[in-house]
Design a protein around this motif. Structure first.
Motif, PDB file in Angstrom:
ATOM      1  N   ALA A   9       0.838  -1.212   0.000  1.00 52.34           N
ATOM      2  CA  ALA A   9       0.000   0.000   0.000  1.00 52.34           C
ATOM      3  C   ALA A   9       0.866   1.252   0.000  1.00 52.34           C
ATOM      4  CB  ALA A   9      -0.935  -0.016   1.208  1.00 52.34           C
ATOM      5  N   ALA A  96      -7.488   7.358  -2.667  1.00 49.91           N
ATOM      6  CA  ALA A  96      -7.705   5.912  -2.644  1.00 49.91           C
ATOM      7  C   ALA A  96      -6.446   5.179  -2.174  1.00 49.91           C
ATOM      8  CB  ALA A  96      -8.115   5.427  -4.026  1.00 49.91           C
ATOM      9  N   ALA A  99      -6.347   5.428   1.448  1.00 49.00           N
ATOM     10  CA  ALA A  99      -7.342   4.556   2.074  1.00 49.00           C
ATOM     11  C   ALA A  99      -6.788   3.140   2.221  1.00 49.00           C
ATOM     12  CB  ALA A  99      -8.632   4.553   1.257  1.00 49.00           C
ATOM     13  N   ASP A 100      -6.032   2.681   1.229  1.00 52.91           N
ATOM     14  CA  ASP A 100      -5.406   1.361   1.330  1.00 52.91           C
ATOM     15  C   ASP A 100      -4.348   1.330   2.432  1.00 52.91           C
ATOM     16  OD1 ASP A 100      -6.776  -0.225  -0.548  1.00 52.91           O
ATOM     17  OD2 ASP A 100      -5.664   0.691  -2.205  1.00 52.91           O
ATOM     18  N   ARG A 140     -10.167   2.203  -4.278  1.00 55.35           N
ATOM     19  CA  ARG A 140      -9.198   1.414  -3.515  1.00 55.35           C
ATOM     20  C   ARG A 140      -8.769   0.194  -4.302  1.00 55.35           C
ATOM     21  NH1 ARG A 140     -10.872  -0.410   2.194  1.00 55.35           N
ATOM     22  NH2 ARG A 140      -8.836  -1.374   1.981  1.00 55.35           N
TER      23      ARG A 140
ATOM     24  N   SER B 190     -11.024  -2.173   7.304  1.00 55.60           N
ATOM     25  CA  SER B 190     -11.935  -1.621   6.301  1.00 55.60           C
ATOM     26  C   SER B 190     -12.848  -0.563   6.895  1.00 55.60           C
ATOM     27  CB  SER B 190     -12.753  -2.741   5.657  1.00 55.60           C
ATOM     28  OG  SER B 190     -13.462  -3.442   6.646  1.00 55.60           O
ATOM     29  N   ALA B 193     -10.873   2.599   6.947  1.00 57.11           N
ATOM     30  CA  ALA B 193     -10.834   3.254   5.636  1.00 57.11           C
ATOM     31  C   ALA B 193     -12.143   3.991   5.366  1.00 57.11           C
ATOM     32  CB  ALA B 193     -10.558   2.221   4.539  1.00 57.11           C
ATOM     33  N   SER B 197     -12.544   8.007   4.908  1.00 54.53           N
ATOM     34  CA  SER B 197     -13.178   8.577   3.721  1.00 54.53           C
ATOM     35  C   SER B 197     -14.294   9.543   4.124  1.00 54.53           C
ATOM     36  CB  SER B 197     -13.728   7.452   2.843  1.00 54.53           C
ATOM     37  OG  SER B 197     -14.407   7.974   1.725  1.00 54.53           O
TER      38      SER B 197
END
Lengths: 143, 216
Positions: A9, A96, A99-100, A140, B190, B193, B197
């Motif tokens: 990532a 994105a 986010a990973d 992502r 997750s 994340a 976001s």
């Protein structure tokens, strides 16, 4: 040893930031004069962030891929409006990538990456003239 | 558009700097900042039409569709359950934000379209955090504002000027973005994340609200 998912990532995030630096250098030239100041600030921010990620990678005992001389722009840039559209995509890809990183990282790094995601989301919203509900989530890679 | 847009964009960028600074400053104080204009809970018998279901009284109203609510993301990673206390804390904050936009839309019907678009983002956040949630629709601008409504939270007096409302909402969004950073700390990958976001969206709101509400 560092989670290989996190290393992947981080390497992807470094590539995204390098691509953003390239993208701003190309698209910035096509922007309206009134937008160039914002673009310059964003360009500097992305350049600084490439160094930050290099440090993160060093802490994970890894090194980023070498910076490519040329990157593919997300969309053709021919005028001010297509330049803004390309910058939206560039910022969205950057968000994105963070986010990973967030999904794979632990607390302190996760927080720093989330701040970087927020800044990318803000810049995307400025170029797009509006916010979107889930910046960075759709793109992502799910590394 | 260029001249005016550039000015507003510049102010947006200044806001961004403020937002970033404030997010950094607010990081450790975490979620307690996240519920500024907490909506009155369901105790009042005559709830205004746009009010949001209180946490304990999840409404069972038959599919009160939220107007213009973007489809929740189908990304599996964007799904969370309210069984998770972290998702719950974030959902509480999002609920307060929706209520703040409801108040603002009632106070300024002329801004209802622009405010409604931002409100829809928070509704989408709530649905991602709790897919089962059903919300009341946004206040309708033309509806007779119910004068019998209980006193609004002190943060949004009805007579607030547009500028004051924008400033208040910008502040709420900034705090929310900071609070998401705190929520993230204990979340699984997750969900973290997703929360990040959502915080990104809120930071973007904080930076663009002035522009969004100033444009025709």
């Amino acid at each position: 040893m560092t989670d290989p998912r996190l290393v992947r990532a981080l390497i992807a995030a470094a590539a995204a930031e390098n691509a953003a630096v390239y993208g701003y250098s190309v698209a910035g030239a096509r922007l309206a004069a009134s937008d160039k100041g914002v673009a310059r600030t964003a360009y500097d921010a992305h350049r600084a962030q490439t160094l930050v990620i290099t440090q993160w990678l060093a802490q994970a005992s890894a090194t980023p891929d070498p910076d490519a001389p040329v990157y593919q722009l997300p969309s053709p840039v021919t005028d001010a409006s297509s330049a803004r559209a390309a910058l939206v995509s560039i910022e969205e890809s950057t968000a994105a990538a963070y986010a990973d990183v967030i999904a794979a990282a632990d607390a302190p790094l996760r927080r720093d990456a989330a701040l970087a995601l927020q800044l990318a989301a803000v810049r995307a919203a400025i170029w797009r003239d509006r916010a979107v509900p889930f910046p960075g989530l759709a793109g992502r890679l799910g590394l | 558009m260029p001249k005016e847009a550039s000015l507003t964009r510049r102010s947006a960028l200044q806001l961004l700097v403020l937002a970033a600074a404030s997010a950094t400053a607010g990081c450790r104080s975490g979620t307690q900042q996240a519920t500024p204009a907490a909506p009155a809970t369901g105790a009042t018998p005559s709830r205004p039409p746009g009010s949001v279901a209180a946490p304990s009284t999840r409404t069972t109203a038959p599919a009160a569709s939220t107007p213009a609510a973007p489809a929740t993301t189908t990304n599996a990673s964007a799904r969370a359950t309210l069984a998770d206390p972290t998702a719950q804390a974030a959902a509480t904050s999002e609920r307060a934000l929706v209520a703040a936009y409801d108040d603002a839309m009632r106070a300024h019907p002329d801004l209802a379209t622009a405010l409604g678009a931002v409100r829809a983002d928070h509704v989408a956040h709530l649905k991602a955090l709790n897919p089962d949630l059903v919300l009341s629709p946004a206040p309708v601008p033309s509806s007779t504002g119910s004068p019998t409504a209980p006193a609004s939270p002190p943060a949004s007096p009805p007579a607030a000027t547009v500028l004051a409302v924008v400033a208040m909402l910008t502040d709420l969004e900034t705090r929310a973005a900071a609070a998401r950073l705190g929520d993230m700390a204990t979340a699984t990958g997750s969900l973290a994340a997703l929360l990040a976001s959502i915080g990104g969206c809120e930071a973007a709101h904080a930076a663009t609200l002035v522009t969004a509400l100033a444009s025709p």
